[in-house]
Write an enzyme that holds these catalytic residues in place. Structure first.
Site, PDB file in Angstrom:
ATOM      1  N   GLU A  47      22.646  -9.840  39.981  1.00  0.00           N
ATOM      2  CA  GLU A  47      23.398  -9.814  38.721  1.00  0.00           C
ATOM      3  C   GLU A  47      23.974  -8.400  38.623  1.00  0.00           C
ATOM      4  O   GLU A  47      23.266  -7.442  38.312  1.00  0.00           O
ATOM      5  CB  GLU A  47      22.491 -10.102  37.527  1.00  0.00           C
ATOM      6  CG  GLU A  47      21.993 -11.535  37.449  1.00  0.00           C
ATOM      7  CD  GLU A  47      22.987 -12.503  36.841  1.00  0.00           C
ATOM      8  OE1 GLU A  47      24.147 -12.090  36.583  1.00  0.00           O
ATOM      9  OE2 GLU A  47      22.608 -13.661  36.610  1.00  0.00           O
ATOM     10  N   HIS A  79      26.572 -12.572  41.159  1.00  0.00           N
ATOM     11  CA  HIS A  79      26.805 -12.982  39.775  1.00  0.00           C
ATOM     12  C   HIS A  79      27.056 -11.762  38.900  1.00  0.00           C
ATOM     13  O   HIS A  79      26.898 -10.621  39.329  1.00  0.00           O
ATOM     14  CB  HIS A  79      25.581 -13.724  39.225  1.00  0.00           C
ATOM     15  CG  HIS A  79      25.399 -15.102  39.744  1.00  0.00           C
ATOM     16  ND1 HIS A  79      25.702 -16.225  39.015  1.00  0.00           N
ATOM     17  CD2 HIS A  79      24.936 -15.543  40.945  1.00  0.00           C
ATOM     18  CE1 HIS A  79      25.433 -17.310  39.733  1.00  0.00           C
ATOM     19  NE2 HIS A  79      24.961 -16.915  40.906  1.00  0.00           N
ATOM     20  N   HIS A 138      29.183 -19.867  40.412  1.00  0.00           N
ATOM     21  CA  HIS A 138      30.079 -20.676  39.588  1.00  0.00           C
ATOM     22  C   HIS A 138      31.345 -21.056  40.373  1.00  0.00           C
ATOM     23  O   HIS A 138      31.344 -21.034  41.602  1.00  0.00           O
ATOM     24  CB  HIS A 138      30.385 -19.962  38.274  1.00  0.00           C
ATOM     25  CG  HIS A 138      29.136 -19.433  37.619  1.00  0.00           C
ATOM     26  ND1 HIS A 138      28.186 -20.250  37.050  1.00  0.00           N
ATOM     27  CD2 HIS A 138      28.669 -18.157  37.477  1.00  0.00           C
ATOM     28  CE1 HIS A 138      27.190 -19.515  36.586  1.00  0.00           C
ATOM     29  NE2 HIS A 138      27.457 -18.247  36.830  1.00  0.00           N
TER      30      HIS A 138
END
Length: 275
Positions: free
Chosen positions: A238, A162, A69
């Site tokens: 993640e 992430h 992001h």
């Protein structure tokens, strides 16, 4: 598209920052000597100037770190919502805003901080580090461009960082994804080895595997553009679920982010020792 077709490369020691040529200005890196030539493939490995041992198997290799992001994504929905290639005949939005803890700590900021901490450790060992974005204030780059950065750099490993935002009750733990079924040789055994090594080192550092996605901390996927389009060994971590109170509290502290970064860097070292 905030991340232009051509990127500006700034070298800081053995770290390369890929800065957007459009959109929000990149934050100045610490004491850069001079801009390097354009394009990730022109970046050459540099020996570490930091004290401490240099790992002979790792020094000079290129590692691409992809902090997921970006801090400005929410300000330019038209740019990040446009469709781009995502592999396997799919298209996906260029990028997304990411998630956040219930208290408002944003995933993009977590990803950026952990990536910088990982990169600092790698650079101190003589590894040449390339980031897919130069700061946490711009938007993009798109998922296809992030994959191309790793491909152009000829990376020995690409690690996307992430945190998740699962809403289901009791969802907690980390998982590591890789492209499956593989679309090229590097997405096969090399990417599985990278993902498995990262999983093992995160688990050894005391992090629990995901209770809600994948199996034993591994989650092969066919729907992630950054993995599908990669031609280098690539894995996506993640780190945990930002909607879980315990993991959110850990991610929101500098000590917690350092713990994640240490485990990821350790996994990269272990993987590079076998390549």
């Amino acid at each position: 598209m905030a991340f232009a077709d051509r990127a500006r490369v700034l070298s800081v020691g053995s770290v390369t920052l890929l800065a957007a040529c459009q959109g929000a200005p990149a934050a100045a890196p610490p004491s850069p000597s001079a801009p390097a030539s354009t394009g990730a493939t022109t970046a050459s490995p540099a020996a570490s100037s930091a004290s401490g041992p240099t790992f002979s198997f790792a020094a000079g290799k290129v590692v691409v770190l992809d902090p997921g992001h970006n801090g400005g994504n929410g300000r330019d929905p038209q740019a990040i919502n446009r469709l781009v290639p995502a592999g396997r005949g799919q298209t996906k939005p260029c990028n997304t805003t990411g998630t956040a803890t219930n208290a408002g700590y944003a995933e993009h900021a977590f990803n950026w901080d952990v990536a910088r901490l990982v990169g600092r450790t790698l650079a101190d060992k003589g590894i040449h580090v390339v980031y897919t974005r130069a700061d946490d204030a711009g938007n993009g780059p798109c998922v296809d461009e992030r994959a191309m950065i790793g491909n152009r750099a000829g990376a020995a490993a690409v690690v996307s960082i992430h945190a998740d935002g699962a809403e289901s009750a009791g969802a907690h733990g980390f998982h590591v994804s890789y492209s499956s079924p593989p679309l090229n040789a590097e997405q096969g055994a090399p990417s599985i080895s990278l993902a498995t090594t990262l999983r093992d080192r995160l688990r050894a550092a005391g992090f629990g595997v995901s209770s809600y996605f994948g199996k034993d901390g591994l989650a092969p996927r066919s729907d992630l553009g950054g993995l599908n389009l990669s031609e280098r060994p690539t894995a996506l971590v993640e780190c945990g679920n930002m909607r879980d109170a315990g993991e959110a509290a850990l991610m929101s502290t500098s000590d917690g982010r350092q713990r994640y970064a240490d485990a990821i860097a350790d996994g990269v070292f272990a993987y590079l020792s076998r390549t």
